[in-house]
Design a protein around this motif. Structure first.
Motif, short mmCIF file in Angstrom:
data_model
loop_
_atom_site.label_atom_id
_atom_site.label_comp_id
_atom_site.label_asym_id
_atom_site.label_seq_id
_atom_site.Cartn_x
_atom_site.Cartn_y
_atom_site.Cartn_z
N HIS A 111 0.84 -1.21 0.00
CA HIS A 111 0.00 0.00 0.00
C HIS A 111 0.87 1.25 0.00
CE1 HIS A 111 -3.60 -2.37 0.41
NE2 HIS A 111 -3.07 -3.00 1.43
N ARG A 112 2.01 1.18 0.67
CA ARG A 112 2.95 2.30 0.61
C ARG A 112 3.40 2.54 -0.82
NH1 ARG A 112 8.67 1.91 3.67
NH2 ARG A 112 9.04 0.44 1.96
N TYR A 115 0.72 4.51 -2.70
CA TYR A 115 0.74 5.95 -2.43
C TYR A 115 1.97 6.61 -3.04
CZ TYR A 115 -3.25 5.52 0.69
OH TYR A 115 -4.52 5.30 1.18
N ASP A 169 -10.09 7.12 2.15
CA ASP A 169 -8.69 7.07 1.75
C ASP A 169 -7.82 7.81 2.75
OD1 ASP A 169 -6.61 6.43 -0.33
OD2 ASP A 169 -6.46 8.62 -0.36
N GLN A 173 -4.76 6.08 4.70
CA GLN A 173 -3.38 6.56 4.59
C GLN A 173 -2.83 6.93 5.96
OE1 GLN A 173 -2.74 10.03 2.11
NE2 GLN A 173 -0.65 9.43 1.70
N GLN A 174 -3.65 7.58 6.78
CA GLN A 174 -3.19 7.93 8.13
C GLN A 174 -2.88 6.68 8.94
OE1 GLN A 174 -6.09 9.38 11.13
NE2 GLN A 174 -4.74 11.15 11.37
N LEU A 176 -2.04 3.77 7.75
CA LEU A 176 -0.85 3.16 7.18
C LEU A 176 0.41 3.82 7.73
CD1 LEU A 176 0.56 1.27 5.15
CD2 LEU A 176 0.21 3.05 3.41
#
Length: 208
Positions: A111-112, A115, A169, A173-174, A176
């Motif tokens: 997932h990183r 992004y 999202d 993201q936060q 993650l």
């Protein structure tokens, strides 16, 4: 004359090989990120040669987008399979929260990479069409769940698909970032945040 069946076999074999190479490359890509990789460095982290990778992928842009698209599609399939049986608003919200948290915990580096790729698309035009298509698919997935929640709650969504996606999202993201920083409560906070977000996205505050 080459038969259509023979052509299809060659195409299928080519695509199978691309998938095999992409799966092998994913771990290196997820670990190193966009800026620190080339086809050569990716090859060094796999059993495949640089020449072979270059035969099946024109450059690292094509390889990275192929890898991320393949992984995201698999994530969506697994996630949606886990929420389809929910029959109440609260059950659906909980299933969505658990599914998203499981996807994050299972492969945070993948997932990183997503992004990273999405950020790079602001600078690299070659990424933009693929990133936009992947984003659209994720937005549609979120909107299906928001719509299903609203229907189960006897309510109507009070936001647009893009607004709903931006909120989910942002939470993802936060979470993650916190998970990668080894914050112990990151996933539990994320699950709670997702569960609490659903009722805010429909027209009746009592829904869920």
């Amino acid at each position: 004359m080459t038969s259509a069946a023979a052509v299809r076999r060659r195409v299928d074999k080519f695509e199978d090989r691309r998938r095999e190479l992409a799966d092998a490359a994913l771990l290196a890509l997820a670990d190193l990120g966009y800026a620190r990789t080339s086809l050569r460095t990716i090859a060094e982290h796999t059993k495949f040669s640089h020449g072979l990778l270059h035969y099946y992928f024109a450059d690292k842009v094509e390889l990275i987008t192929y890898c991320v698209r393949r992984y995201k599609e698999a994530c969506v399939q697994r996630y949606e399979g886990g929420v389809g049986a929910a029959d109440t608003p609260s059950a659906l919200a909980a299933a969505c929260a658990d599914g998203l948290a499981a996807a994050l915990e299972e492969a945070p580096l993948m997932h990183r990479l997503w992004y990273d790729l999405r950020t790079q698309s602001m600078f690299e035009e070659a990424f933009r069409a693929d990133v936009a298509e992947i984003d659209e698919g994720l937005q549609e997935m979120i909107w299906r769940n928001v719509s299903a929640y609203a229907e189960l709650a006897g309510a109507e969504p009070n936001c647009s698909p893009s607004e709903a996606y931006a909120l989910f999202d942002g939470l993802f993201q936060q979470a993650l970032l916190r998970h990668l920083s080894e914050t112990p409560e990151a996933l539990d906070d994320f699950r709670r945040g997702v569960r609490e977000l659903f009722p805010r996205l429909v027209s009746r505050a009592s829904a869920g």
